[in-house]
Design a protein around this motif. Structure first.
Motif, PDB file in Angstrom:
ATOM      1  N   ALA A  45      34.532  20.785  47.111  1.00 45.89           N
ATOM      2  CA  ALA A  45      35.006  21.828  48.029  1.00 45.89           C
ATOM      3  C   ALA A  45      35.358  23.104  47.260  1.00 45.89           C
ATOM      4  O   ALA A  45      35.046  24.211  47.700  1.00 45.89           O
ATOM      5  N   VAL A  46      35.981  22.946  46.092  1.00 48.53           N
ATOM      6  CA  VAL A  46      36.322  24.107  45.265  1.00 48.53           C
ATOM      7  C   VAL A  46      35.051  24.826  44.816  1.00 48.53           C
ATOM      8  O   VAL A  46      34.974  26.061  44.852  1.00 48.53           O
ATOM      9  N   ILE A  47      34.040  24.071  44.407  1.00 52.42           N
ATOM     10  CA  ILE A  47      32.765  24.686  44.008  1.00 52.42           C
ATOM     11  C   ILE A  47      32.211  25.548  45.142  1.00 52.42           C
ATOM     12  O   ILE A  47      31.805  26.684  44.925  1.00 52.42           O
ATOM     13  N   ASP A  48      32.211  25.019  46.362  1.00 51.73           N
ATOM     14  CA  ASP A  48      31.690  25.795  47.485  1.00 51.73           C
ATOM     15  C   ASP A  48      32.514  27.054  47.729  1.00 51.73           C
ATOM     16  O   ASP A  48      31.958  28.098  48.081  1.00 51.73           O
ATOM     17  N   SER A  49      33.833  26.977  47.548  1.00 46.05           N
ATOM     18  CA  SER A  49      34.675  28.151  47.797  1.00 46.05           C
ATOM     19  C   SER A  49      34.459  29.242  46.751  1.00 46.05           C
ATOM     20  O   SER A  49      34.720  30.417  47.016  1.00 46.05           O
ATOM     21  N   ILE A  50      33.964  28.887  45.580  1.00 42.21           N
ATOM     22  CA  ILE A  50      33.639  29.864  44.531  1.00 42.21           C
ATOM     23  C   ILE A  50      32.181  30.307  44.635  1.00 42.21           C
ATOM     24  O   ILE A  50      31.863  31.502  44.571  1.00 42.21           O
ATOM     25  N   ALA A  51      31.280  29.357  44.798  1.00 38.92           N
ATOM     26  CA  ALA A  51      29.844  29.659  44.804  1.00 38.92           C
ATOM     27  C   ALA A  51      29.430  30.502  46.006  1.00 38.92           C
ATOM     28  O   ALA A  51      28.550  31.361  45.879  1.00 38.92           O
ATOM     29  N   GLY A  60      25.033  22.077  47.261  1.00 40.70           N
ATOM     30  CA  GLY A  60      23.737  21.440  47.457  1.00 40.70           C
ATOM     31  C   GLY A  60      22.578  22.316  47.022  1.00 40.70           C
ATOM     32  O   GLY A  60      21.564  21.825  46.533  1.00 40.70           O
ATOM     33  N   GLY A  61      22.722  23.624  47.174  1.00 43.09           N
ATOM     34  CA  GLY A  61      21.689  24.541  46.734  1.00 43.09           C
ATOM     35  C   GLY A  61      21.640  24.696  45.224  1.00 43.09           C
ATOM     36  O   GLY A  61      20.581  24.939  44.646  1.00 43.09           O
ATOM     37  N   LEU A  62      22.789  24.552  44.586  1.00 37.71           N
ATOM     38  CA  LEU A  62      22.869  24.694  43.136  1.00 37.71           C
ATOM     39  C   LEU A  62      22.563  23.392  42.400  1.00 37.71           C
ATOM     40  O   LEU A  62      21.934  23.401  41.342  1.00 37.71           O
ATOM     41  N   PHE A  63      23.059  22.274  42.955  1.00 36.64           N
ATOM     42  CA  PHE A  63      22.936  20.969  42.296  1.00 36.64           C
ATOM     43  C   PHE A  63      22.483  19.936  43.332  1.00 36.64           C
ATOM     44  O   PHE A  63      23.273  19.109  43.778  1.00 36.64           O
ATOM     45  N   PRO A  64      21.219  19.964  43.739  1.00 36.63           N
ATOM     46  CA  PRO A  64      20.762  19.093  44.825  1.00 36.63           C
ATOM     47  C   PRO A  64      20.890  17.605  44.502  1.00 36.63           C
ATOM     48  O   PRO A  64      20.652  17.184  43.372  1.00 36.63           O
ATOM     49  N   ASP A  65      21.264  16.844  45.537  1.00 37.58           N
ATOM     50  CA  ASP A  65      21.418  15.396  45.332  1.00 37.58           C
ATOM     51  C   ASP A  65      20.075  14.676  45.246  1.00 37.58           C
ATOM     52  O   ASP A  65      20.027  13.465  45.069  1.00 37.58           O
ATOM     53  N   THR A  66      19.001  15.426  45.318  1.00 35.66           N
ATOM     54  CA  THR A  66      17.660  14.858  45.115  1.00 35.66           C
ATOM     55  C   THR A  66      17.249  14.936  43.647  1.00 35.66           C
ATOM     56  O   THR A  66      16.198  14.403  43.275  1.00 35.66           O
ATOM     57  N   ASP A  67      18.061  15.593  42.830  1.00 34.99           N
ATOM     58  CA  ASP A  67      17.774  15.767  41.409  1.00 34.99           C
ATOM     59  C   ASP A  67      18.515  14.696  40.614  1.00 34.99           C
ATOM     60  O   ASP A  67      19.754  14.655  40.611  1.00 34.99           O
ATOM     61  N   GLY A  68      17.782  13.853  39.941  1.00 39.95           N
ATOM     62  CA  GLY A  68      18.365  12.769  39.153  1.00 39.95           C
ATOM     63  C   GLY A  68      19.283  13.234  38.040  1.00 39.95           C
ATOM     64  O   GLY A  68      20.119  12.463  37.550  1.00 39.95           O
ATOM     65  N   TYR A  70      21.744  14.982  38.275  1.00 45.51           N
ATOM     66  CA  TYR A  70      23.133  15.041  38.758  1.00 45.51           C
ATOM     67  C   TYR A  70      23.668  13.678  39.191  1.00 45.51           C
ATOM     68  O   TYR A  70      24.799  13.576  39.638  1.00 45.51           O
ATOM     69  N   LYS A  71      22.872  12.637  39.019  1.00 44.29           N
ATOM     70  CA  LYS A  71      23.307  11.290  39.390  1.00 44.29           C
ATOM     71  C   LYS A  71      24.513  10.896  38.536  1.00 44.29           C
ATOM     72  O   LYS A  71      24.463  10.924  37.311  1.00 44.29           O
ATOM     73  N   ASP A  72      25.619  10.587  39.202  1.00 45.22           N
ATOM     74  CA  ASP A  72      26.867  10.141  38.585  1.00 45.22           C
ATOM     75  C   ASP A  72      27.474  11.169  37.621  1.00 45.22           C
ATOM     76  O   ASP A  72      28.342  10.831  36.816  1.00 45.22           O
ATOM     77  N   ILE A  73      27.058  12.434  37.702  1.00 39.46           N
ATOM     78  CA  ILE A  73      27.582  13.453  36.796  1.00 39.46           C
ATOM     79  C   ILE A  73      29.061  13.720  37.090  1.00 39.46           C
ATOM     80  O   ILE A  73      29.516  13.614  38.227  1.00 39.46           O
ATOM     81  N   ASP A  74      29.801  14.024  36.053  1.00 37.86           N
ATOM     82  CA  ASP A  74      31.198  14.415  36.156  1.00 37.86           C
ATOM     83  C   ASP A  74      31.243  15.772  36.857  1.00 37.86           C
ATOM     84  O   ASP A  74      30.671  16.750  36.364  1.00 37.86           O
ATOM     85  N   SER A  75      31.909  15.856  37.986  1.00 40.34           N
ATOM     86  CA  SER A  75      31.940  17.098  38.754  1.00 40.34           C
ATOM     87  C   SER A  75      32.627  18.238  38.017  1.00 40.34           C
ATOM     88  O   SER A  75      32.388  19.410  38.342  1.00 40.34           O
ATOM     89  N   LYS A  76      33.444  17.935  37.016  1.00 42.82           N
ATOM     90  CA  LYS A  76      34.038  19.012  36.207  1.00 42.82           C
ATOM     91  C   LYS A  76      32.942  19.807  35.499  1.00 42.82           C
ATOM     92  O   LYS A  76      33.067  21.019  35.323  1.00 42.82           O
ATOM     93  N   ILE A  77      31.870  19.144  35.125  1.00 45.07           N
ATOM     94  CA  ILE A  77      30.739  19.836  34.492  1.00 45.07           C
ATOM     95  C   ILE A  77      30.132  20.834  35.481  1.00 45.07           C
ATOM     96  O   ILE A  77      29.849  21.984  35.130  1.00 45.07           O
ATOM     97  N   LEU A  78      29.953  20.402  36.723  1.00 51.42           N
ATOM     98  CA  LEU A  78      29.387  21.274  37.742  1.00 51.42           C
ATOM     99  C   LEU A  78      30.315  22.456  38.023  1.00 51.42           C
ATOM    100  O   LEU A  78      29.855  23.593  38.160  1.00 51.42           O
ATOM    101  N   LEU A  79      31.619  22.194  38.086  1.00 50.82           N
ATOM    102  CA  LEU A  79      32.590  23.266  38.307  1.00 50.82           C
ATOM    103  C   LEU A  79      32.536  24.278  37.171  1.00 50.82           C
ATOM    104  O   LEU A  79      32.537  25.491  37.411  1.00 50.82           O
ATOM    105  N   GLY A  80      32.464  23.804  35.954  1.00 50.66           N
ATOM    106  CA  GLY A  80      32.358  24.709  34.813  1.00 50.66           C
ATOM    107  C   GLY A  80      31.113  25.577  34.897  1.00 50.66           C
ATOM    108  O   GLY A  80      31.161  26.781  34.601  1.00 50.66           O
ATOM    109  N   ARG A  81      29.999  24.982  35.312  1.00 56.37           N
ATOM    110  CA  ARG A  81      28.752  25.743  35.436  1.00 56.37           C
ATOM    111  C   ARG A  81      28.868  26.822  36.515  1.00 56.37           C
ATOM    112  O   ARG A  81      28.403  27.956  36.332  1.00 56.37           O
ATOM    113  N   VAL A  82      29.474  26.464  37.651  1.00 55.42           N
ATOM    114  CA  VAL A  82      29.625  27.433  38.737  1.00 55.42           C
ATOM    115  C   VAL A  82      30.539  28.582  38.311  1.00 55.42           C
ATOM    116  O   VAL A  82      30.255  29.747  38.605  1.00 55.42           O
ATOM    117  N   CYS A  83      31.613  28.275  37.612  1.00 53.32           N
ATOM    118  CA  CYS A  83      32.510  29.334  37.137  1.00 53.32           C
ATOM    119  C   CYS A  83      31.785  30.263  36.165  1.00 53.32           C
ATOM    120  O   CYS A  83      31.957  31.487  36.234  1.00 53.32           O
TER     121      CYS A  83
END
Length: 160
Positions: A45-51, A60-68, A70-83
Motif C-alpha cells: 500500500a505504501v508503494i502505491d501511495s508513492i508510485a 502491479g505495473g512496476l513489479f508484475p506478479d507474472t514476473d518470476g 518477484y516471486k517471494d521477494i522481500d517487499s522492502k527491496i521493492l519499496l527501496g526501488r520505488v523510492c
C-alpha cells in the motif's frame, strides 16, 4: 515547489504455511498472507501511495506478479526501488501515513519496529512514518479474520 499527495490500498487473504510480514517485520502468527512476493500488504500500500503521484504507476505495473523475478521477494527491496525511482523523478518523500485494518493478530507491539524498518528503507526520518492499526468490529473479510487490508497516503515534494 510542487506537492503531490498519493493514496495506496492493498489487501491479502491469510494462508497457512506462510510467514506474516508487515512493514518489513515478521509478526508471530499461525498464518501469513497469500501473495506472489512476501505479501507484505503494508509495504504494498505504501508503494502505491508513492508510485502513483511520482511515477503514474502502481505496484502491479512496476513489479508484475507474472514476473518470476518477484516471486517471494522481500517487499522492502521493492519499496527501496520505488523510492529511488521517485527521487530520480525529482520527488522527495515528506511523509507516509498508513492504517492497517485487521481483526488479528494484535499489532500494536510491532508498530515501532515497522516504522523503523520502513523509514530506513525510504531514507526518511522515523517521525515521518506513521503506522496505525484498527479492527472493523468483526465486519467484512478483515473482521471475519480472513485477511488484512491497508490504506496508505504519502506526501511528495518536488523543487521547481
Amino acid at each position: 515547489m510542487k506537492i503531490k499527495c498519493g493514496t495506496g490500498f492493498d489487501a491479502h487473504r491469510f494462508a497457512k504455511g506462510r510467514r506474516l510480514v508487515l512493514g518489513g517485520v515478521e509478526i508471530p502468527s499461525d498464518e501469513g498472507l497469500d501473495g506472489h512476493s512476501d505479501a507484505d500488504v503494508l509495504i504494498h500500500a505504501v508503494i502505491d501511495s508513492i508510485a502513483g503521484p511520482a511515477l503514474g504507476k502502481d505496484i502491479g505495473g512496476l513489479f508484475p506478479d507474472t514476473d518470476g523475478a518477484y516471486k517471494d521477494i522481500d517487499s522492502k527491496i521493492l519499496l527501496g526501488r520505488v523510492c529511488a525511482m521517485a527521487r530520480s523523478a525529482g520527488y522527495e518523500i515528506s511523509n507516509v501515513d498508513a492504517e492497517i485494518i485487521a481483526q488479528k493478530p494484535r499489532l500494536a507491539p510491532h508498530i515501532p519496529e515497522m516504522r523503523r524498518a520502513m523509514a530506513l528503507v525510504m531514507g526518511i526520518p522515523e517521525d515521518d512514518v506513521t503506522v496505525k492499526a484498527t479492527t472493523t468490529e468483526k465486519m467484512g473479510f478483515t473482521g471475519r479474520g480472513e485477511g488484512i487490508a491497508v490504506i496508505s497516503s504519502a506526501l511528495l515534494v518536488k523543487e521547481n
